[in-house]
Design a protein around this motif. Structure first.
Motif, PDB file in Angstrom:
ATOM      1  N   LYS A 148      31.388  12.171  13.737  1.00  0.00           N
ATOM      2  CA  LYS A 148      30.990  13.481  14.764  1.00  0.00           C
ATOM      3  C   LYS A 148      29.387  14.059  14.184  1.00  0.00           C
ATOM      4  CE  LYS A 148      33.274  18.001  15.459  1.00  0.00           C
ATOM      5  NZ  LYS A 148      34.187  18.807  15.268  1.00  0.00           N
ATOM      6  N   ASP A 149      29.122  14.558  15.386  1.00  0.00           N
ATOM      7  CA  ASP A 149      27.781  15.375  15.500  1.00  0.00           C
ATOM      8  C   ASP A 149      26.732  14.494  14.476  1.00  0.00           C
ATOM      9  OD1 ASP A 149      29.139  17.227  16.985  1.00  0.00           O
ATOM     10  OD2 ASP A 149      29.845  18.086  15.037  1.00  0.00           O
ATOM     11  N   GLY A 150      26.672  13.201  14.423  1.00  0.00           N
ATOM     12  CA  GLY A 150      25.335  12.600  13.748  1.00  0.00           C
ATOM     13  C   GLY A 150      25.604  12.895  12.052  1.00  0.00           C
ATOM     14  N   ASP A 151      26.871  13.312  11.634  1.00  0.00           N
ATOM     15  CA  ASP A 151      26.834  13.645  10.226  1.00  0.00           C
ATOM     16  C   ASP A 151      26.710  12.194   9.417  1.00  0.00           C
ATOM     17  OD1 ASP A 151      27.162  16.070  10.899  1.00  0.00           O
ATOM     18  OD2 ASP A 151      29.249  16.214   9.962  1.00  0.00           O
ATOM     19  N   GLY A 152      26.538  12.345   8.024  1.00  0.00           N
ATOM     20  CA  GLY A 152      26.263  11.062   7.342  1.00  0.00           C
ATOM     21  C   GLY A 152      27.004  11.347   6.129  1.00  0.00           C
ATOM     22  N   LEU A 153      26.876  10.367   5.474  1.00  0.00           N
ATOM     23  CA  LEU A 153      27.710  10.305   4.127  1.00  0.00           C
ATOM     24  C   LEU A 153      26.922   9.892   3.097  1.00  0.00           C
ATOM     25  CD1 LEU A 153      30.931   8.028   4.987  1.00  0.00           C
ATOM     26  CD2 LEU A 153      30.796  10.264   3.910  1.00  0.00           C
TER      27      LEU A 153
END
Length: 215
Positions: A148-153
């Protein structure tokens, strides 16, 4: 009169994967084919992953090596339609993967050691911002990510003294995919997943995990 036929299920003999992995890949493929929504995949997939990482003796040694690198990633299963892929990520003591965008759903289970995972927003030109507290996962524990929304880990070994192994399922073929990466200061870069499989140990596929039904 109704007749029943006894059946015997036999796994592919040449190049067969370890039985826990074979069952997992078969079930994940079936789930991906039938599920209508990534959240449904992750909900069911958590149980499948928990079953897979409940024991840690099935992963071949060739997929658990660091060979002096801080981390290595090995492709365990390649879906012919590129709907998902199964990866083993090996992290050296204190090592971390680059913080990068995760464009698809992801399911992860810790096979060995301990792993810290944290979701971040990656605003262009700004330092990454934590979306949630870090999760400290011990061996046998499972986590999931909804894109979602270009989120990263952020994914890191939680131990400074021992390696860790994370089994991941990504909702696409991410090998060779250049992903937006961000360092702690907000400087943008690119991270490309490169598999370290030895030439004689390619990823398994449907032909090597499917069962034959013999009357």
């Amino acid at each position: 009169m109704t007749m029943t036929t006894a059946t015997t299920i036999m796994t592919t003999e040449a190049g067969a994967p370890p039985e826990p992995l074979r069952r997992f890949c078969w079930d994940i493929q079936s789930m991906v084919e039938l599920a209508d929504d990534p959240r449904e995949i992750l909900m069911i997939g958590r149980d499948l992953m928990a079953r897979l990482v409940a024991q840690d003796d099935w992963l071949p040694d060739a997929f658990a090596r660091l060979d002096g690198a801080p981390f290595r990633q090995y492709q365990l299963y390649a879906d012919q339609m590129t709907r998902f892929t199964v990866i083993a990520t090996v992290l050296g003591p204190g090592a971390a993967l680059p913080l990068c965008a995760q464009p698809v759903w992801e399911l992860a289970g810790v096979l060995r050691g301990e792993v810290a995972r944290q979701r971040f927003a990656l605003p262009e030109g700004l330092p990454p911002t934590a979306r949630a507290a870090a999760k400290q996962l011990m061996a046998g524990m499972v986590d999931a990510f909804v894109a979602k929304d270009g989120d990263g880990l952020a994914i890191a070994n939680g131990s400074a003294t021992a390696p860790a192994i994370l089994i991941e399922v990504h909702g696409a073929e991410i090998g060779g995919l250049a992903r937006h990466a961000v360092d702690p200061d907000g400087r943008s870069g690119v991270f490309t997943t490169a598999y370290a499989n030895p030439p004689d140990m390619p990823a398994w596929d449907i032909l090597t995990i499917q069962a034959r039904i013999v009357d």
